[in-house]
Design a protein around this motif. Structure first.
Motif, PDB file in Angstrom:
ATOM      1  N   PHE A 280       1.021  -1.340  -0.084  1.00  0.00           N
ATOM      2  CA  PHE A 280       0.037  -0.065   0.232  1.00  0.00           C
ATOM      3  C   PHE A 280       1.025   1.224   0.272  1.00  0.00           C
ATOM      4  O   PHE A 280       1.760   1.298   0.597  1.00  0.00           O
ATOM      5  N   GLY A 281       0.445   2.370  -0.721  1.00  0.00           N
ATOM      6  CA  GLY A 281       0.972   3.689  -0.612  1.00  0.00           C
ATOM      7  C   GLY A 281       2.395   3.638  -1.142  1.00  0.00           C
ATOM      8  O   GLY A 281       2.651   2.930  -2.268  1.00  0.00           O
TER       9      GLY A 281
ATOM     10  N   THR B  37       4.091   0.313  -1.771  1.00  0.00           N
ATOM     11  CA  THR B  37       3.603  -0.690  -2.749  1.00  0.00           C
ATOM     12  C   THR B  37       4.579  -1.292  -3.651  1.00  0.00           C
ATOM     13  O   THR B  37       5.714  -0.359  -4.175  1.00  0.00           O
TER      14      THR B  37
ATOM     15  N   ILE C 155      -7.232  -1.375   0.834  1.00  0.00           N
ATOM     16  CA  ILE C 155      -6.848  -0.221   1.725  1.00  0.00           C
ATOM     17  C   ILE C 155      -6.317  -0.896   2.940  1.00  0.00           C
ATOM     18  O   ILE C 155      -6.598  -2.142   3.399  1.00  0.00           O
TER      19      ILE C 155
ATOM     20  N   THR D 180      -3.662  -4.523  -1.908  1.00  0.00           N
ATOM     21  CA  THR D 180      -2.977  -3.543  -2.464  1.00  0.00           C
ATOM     22  C   THR D 180      -3.627  -2.298  -2.598  1.00  0.00           C
ATOM     23  O   THR D 180      -4.958  -2.379  -3.167  1.00  0.00           O
ATOM     24  N   SER D 181      -3.141  -1.009  -2.450  1.00  0.00           N
ATOM     25  CA  SER D 181      -3.906  -0.107  -2.934  1.00  0.00           C
ATOM     26  C   SER D 181      -4.013   0.497  -4.387  1.00  0.00           C
ATOM     27  O   SER D 181      -4.787   1.303  -4.712  1.00  0.00           O
TER      28      SER D 181
ATOM     29  N   SER E 134      -7.592   0.265  -5.053  1.00  0.00           N
ATOM     30  CA  SER E 134      -8.615   1.468  -4.662  1.00  0.00           C
ATOM     31  C   SER E 134      -8.567   2.506  -5.726  1.00  0.00           C
ATOM     32  O   SER E 134      -9.588   3.458  -5.716  1.00  0.00           O
TER      33      SER E 134
ATOM     34  N   THR F 166     -11.399   4.609   1.521  1.00  0.00           N
ATOM     35  CA  THR F 166     -10.485   5.220   0.407  1.00  0.00           C
ATOM     36  C   THR F 166     -10.014   6.331   0.622  1.00  0.00           C
ATOM     37  O   THR F 166     -10.670   7.011   1.707  1.00  0.00           O
ATOM     38  N   LYS F 167      -9.017   6.752  -0.072  1.00  0.00           N
ATOM     39  CA  LYS F 167      -8.510   8.184   0.000  1.00  0.00           C
ATOM     40  C   LYS F 167      -9.814   9.263  -0.451  1.00  0.00           C
ATOM     41  O   LYS F 167      -9.856  10.443   0.270  1.00  0.00           O
TER      42      LYS F 167
END
Length: 234
Positions: A112-113, A116, A160, A177-178, A181, A206-207
């Motif tokens: 994530f982020g 990743t 997320i 995994t992001s 998203s 989510t964002k």
């Protein structure tokens, strides 16, 4: 909508989901299944689950999980479930009463982020990353073809990191995994449901603020043992 994942149905569990199906019939208009429908990906397990779900009186859309792939019998499992009206989604969608569109993919891991995993180095690493990218593109395609008033996304892996809180830190990159998203935030959705994280948290966003719910049955059983599925209104 009733949503649940990680049923992990085994071939010796006839009747295990009878009460769940009865409750869904009484309280929901639609059932969403978020992967790991079987425990070892065996056809006999798929047949038992199909037998259990044959009593459903509402439509059902589902995605597969990693356990469903274990023995390479995915096509046969899907065939059994389709006989009882389960719509298996893999980068496509299901329309419910013309107003609600359900987009579904299995998803994959990758982190994530800023953490990743990137496609650099060994071929094995690149293949791993490509699988996550492919699943993200499949979800993007499914959402792009939906023009319903409302949209819902189902997947097995987490999009997320917030719904993975409680899982061992070391394995979280393999639980989602992001990348998943990104198409959700771009196309929008009312809710996102996933499973896979048996020890994770129940919800996050989510964002862009879209609610994400972890509906893994082992997790739900800890909080609401009398009702082993999430019930949401759209």
């Amino acid at each position: 909508m009733a949503a649940v994942g990680d049923l992990h149905c085994r071939d010796d569990q006839h009747g295990r989901f009878r009460q769940l199906v009865k409750q869904v019939n009484a309280s929901a208009d639609l059932l969403l299944l978020c992967g790991d429908l079987t425990d070892r990906g065996m056809l006999e397990e798929g047949k038992v689950l199909a037998e259990e779900l044959s009593a459903l009186r509402v439509p059902c859309a589902a995605v597969l999980g990693n356990h469903d792939y274990e023995h390479g019998q995915v096509k046969d499992i899907c065939s059994e479930l389709s006989k009882v009206g389960v719509h298996i989604l893999d980068g496509d969608h299901f329309i419910f009463e013309k107003v609600l569109g359900v987009a579904g993919v299995k998803g994959f891991g990758g982190g994530f982020g800023n953490a990743t995993l990137q496609a650099f180095g060994e071929g094995q690493t690149k293949s791993f990353v490509q699988e996550a990218v492919t699943e993200s593109l499949k979800l993007e395609a499914a959402l792009s073809h939906l023009d319903t008033e409302k949209k819902v996304v189902i997947m097995h892996y987490a999009p997320i990191p917030e719904t993975l809180e409680g899982e061992n830190i070391e394995i979280r990159p393999f639980l989602g995994t992001s990348r998943l998203s990104m198409p959700i935030d771009h196309y929008g959705a009312a809710y996102v449901f996933h499973g896979h994280a048996h020890h994770g948290a129940r919800e996050g966003k989510t964002k862009s603020g879209i609610p994400v719910f972890n509906v893994a049955m082992p997790l739900l059983t800890k909080f609401t043992p009398e009702q082993r599925f999430a019930l949401m209104e759209v």
